[in-house]
Motif scaffolding. Structure first.
Motif, short mmCIF file in Angstrom:
data_model
loop_
_atom_site.label_atom_id
_atom_site.label_comp_id
_atom_site.label_asym_id
_atom_site.label_seq_id
_atom_site.Cartn_x
_atom_site.Cartn_y
_atom_site.Cartn_z
N GLN A 177 -17.59 32.35 -14.66
CA GLN A 177 -17.36 31.15 -15.46
C GLN A 177 -17.03 31.46 -16.92
N VAL A 178 -16.42 32.62 -17.15
CA VAL A 178 -15.95 32.98 -18.48
C VAL A 178 -14.44 32.85 -18.49
N PRO A 179 -13.89 31.90 -19.24
CA PRO A 179 -12.45 31.64 -19.19
C PRO A 179 -11.62 32.69 -19.91
N SER A 180 -10.35 32.76 -19.56
CA SER A 180 -9.39 33.60 -20.28
C SER A 180 -8.88 32.81 -21.48
N THR A 181 -9.14 33.30 -22.65
CA THR A 181 -8.71 32.64 -23.88
C THR A 181 -7.94 33.64 -24.73
N SER A 182 -6.68 33.38 -24.95
CA SER A 182 -5.84 34.30 -25.71
C SER A 182 -6.37 34.48 -27.13
N GLY A 183 -6.40 35.73 -27.57
CA GLY A 183 -6.79 36.04 -28.94
C GLY A 183 -8.28 36.07 -29.19
N VAL A 184 -9.10 35.92 -28.14
CA VAL A 184 -10.55 35.93 -28.30
C VAL A 184 -11.13 37.07 -27.47
N ALA A 185 -11.93 37.92 -28.10
CA ALA A 185 -12.52 39.07 -27.41
C ALA A 185 -13.46 38.59 -26.30
N LEU A 186 -13.62 39.42 -25.27
CA LEU A 186 -14.41 39.03 -24.11
C LEU A 186 -15.84 38.68 -24.48
N HIS A 187 -16.47 39.45 -25.37
CA HIS A 187 -17.87 39.17 -25.69
C HIS A 187 -18.03 37.81 -26.35
N GLN A 188 -17.02 37.41 -27.12
CA GLN A 188 -17.06 36.09 -27.75
C GLN A 188 -16.87 34.99 -26.72
N ARG A 189 -16.00 35.23 -25.74
CA ARG A 189 -15.79 34.25 -24.67
C ARG A 189 -17.04 34.11 -23.81
N VAL A 190 -17.73 35.23 -23.56
CA VAL A 190 -18.98 35.18 -22.80
C VAL A 190 -20.01 34.34 -23.54
#
Length: 384
Positions: A177-190
């Motif tokens: 349930q962690v979306p793909s968001t362009s320009g945002v690092a994975l840890h921030q999306r988590v």
């Protein structure tokens, strides 16, 4: 035999001259550290010495060497990805803890995959949509579908494989349930997806980076076996992910969660007493590669305040055994610290480790050799 011994004891156990001992040290085969009582003198790793003695006892018999390689023994595959030396973990020669102080998982992926430029974890839009299935079912389904759709990995250029690998990282994250968001690092999306605030995103970054790779463990070996056949990258990752489900590997975090819950319900003393009286290892403590303590766990724990139950568990186990917590304990404590549900530690583990699996799959594919060991037959006599 964890610990450190004097020069005299090392020479006695090895039965060699000082020059030979120094040669072992210079080649990285025996770890050293300054003697706390006298910094002018050195102490030597008892485990490294024992390993050398054991190898000498086995001699050069192929069967003995092969048998010893299966369980924490002789190195059997050449790799430039990572290693554990002198109680520290290194990613392509760089200390993993030092990297975790500032690097993102994307930057570590670029290092491990030998990418010439930045790596971006993006996948198809909509993959993180609400799904009533369990997290594990979503993760397996995502990887299995990707494996079924992808072409073999052999004969494809490195930049193509790296792009495919980056999308696979994002697809596994989407299953959590962690979306793909362009320009945002994975840890921030988590952190955003899991409703974490404040400095939590940075702790997630630390956890992901420190879990990215750990040499030739069970899941990495399974990944390399699949890659050696030319299987699609997604199939290689699926092999690693399947191996991670075992309680002796990635799902060790579930045992730590159960230990903490039992300690909260009963008491720390009651919960650890059966382990102490039977000599069993307490879940979340100790690691064969780190006799003086897992540096990944130490790096995480010193950066966030342990929840009370984990602090009490650590104090009791260390006092009773002298054995420090490992990274499984640290991940579970981190999840508890931010009120995350059970299973979150495993998700952090696997989201980070997929980067390492992909590095192994790419390296094995480039080597172009099939991993196919032979079995030592001990069954009934074969017919003439």
């Amino acid at each position: 035999m964890a610990g450190w011994i004097t020069r005299e004891e090392a020479l006695h156990r090895l039965k060699v001259r000082p020059q030979t001992l120094y040669a072992y040290v210079s080649r990285g085969r025996v770890g050293t550290r300054p003697d706390e009582a006298d910094p002018r003198r050195s102490q030597y790793s008892a485990d490294d010495i024992a390993g050398l003695v054991g190898r000498r006892a086995r001699g050069k018999r192929p069967q003995a060497i092969a048998a010893s390689a299966i369980a924490w023994g002789e190195p059997i595959i050449e790799t430039g990805i990572s290693t554990v030396a002198h109680g520290r973990l290194f990613y392509r020669g760089r200390d993993a803890v030092t990297l975790a102080a500032s690097a993102s998982l994307e930057e570590v992926a670029a290092l491990l995959w030998e990418a010439p430029g930045p790596v971006v974890f993006l996948a198809d839009a909509g993959l993180a949509a609400a799904d009533s299935r369990s997290v594990q079912v979503r993760a397996f389904s995502t990887l299995a579908l990707a494996a079924a759709e992808a072409p073999p990995s052999l004969g494809r250029r490195p930049e193509v494989l790296r792009a495919e690998g980056a999308a696979l990282v994002a697809r596994l994250a989407a299953a959590y349930q962690v979306p793909s968001t362009s320009g945002v690092a994975l840890h921030q999306r988590v952190a955003e997806a899991w409703s974490l605030s404040g400095d939590a995103a940075d702790f997630v970054r630390w956890a992901l980076v420190l879990q990215a790779e750990h040499e030739l463990n069970a899941s990495a070996f399974a990944t390399r076996v699949a890659a050696s056949t030319g299987a699609p990258l997604a199939a290689c990752v699926l092999a690693g992910f399947s191996t991670l489900q075992g309680p002796l590997h990635g799902y060790a975090t579930a045992n730590v969660e159960a230990l903490a819950e039992d300690a909260r319900r009963l008491s720390v003393a009651r919960v650890i007493e059966p382990y102490l009286t039977t000599g069993r290892r307490v879940p979340g403590f100790g690691h064969p590669l780190y006799p003086d303590g897992d540096p990944r766990a130490a790096a995480l724990i010193e950066r966030f305040g342990l929840p009370d139950i984990h602090r009490d568990l650590m104090a009791a186990v260390v006092a009773a055994t002298g054995i420090a917590p490992n990274v499984d304990f640290a991940l579970v404590a981190l999840a508890e610290r931010f009120g995350l549900p059970g299973g979150t530690a495993f998700q952090l583990f696997s989201m980070g480790r997929v980067v390492g699996w992909l590095a192994h799959a790419m390296e094995q594919g480039a080597q172009g050799s099939l991993i196919r060991p032979r079995g030592h037959y001990v069954g009934p006599p074969v017919e003439a």
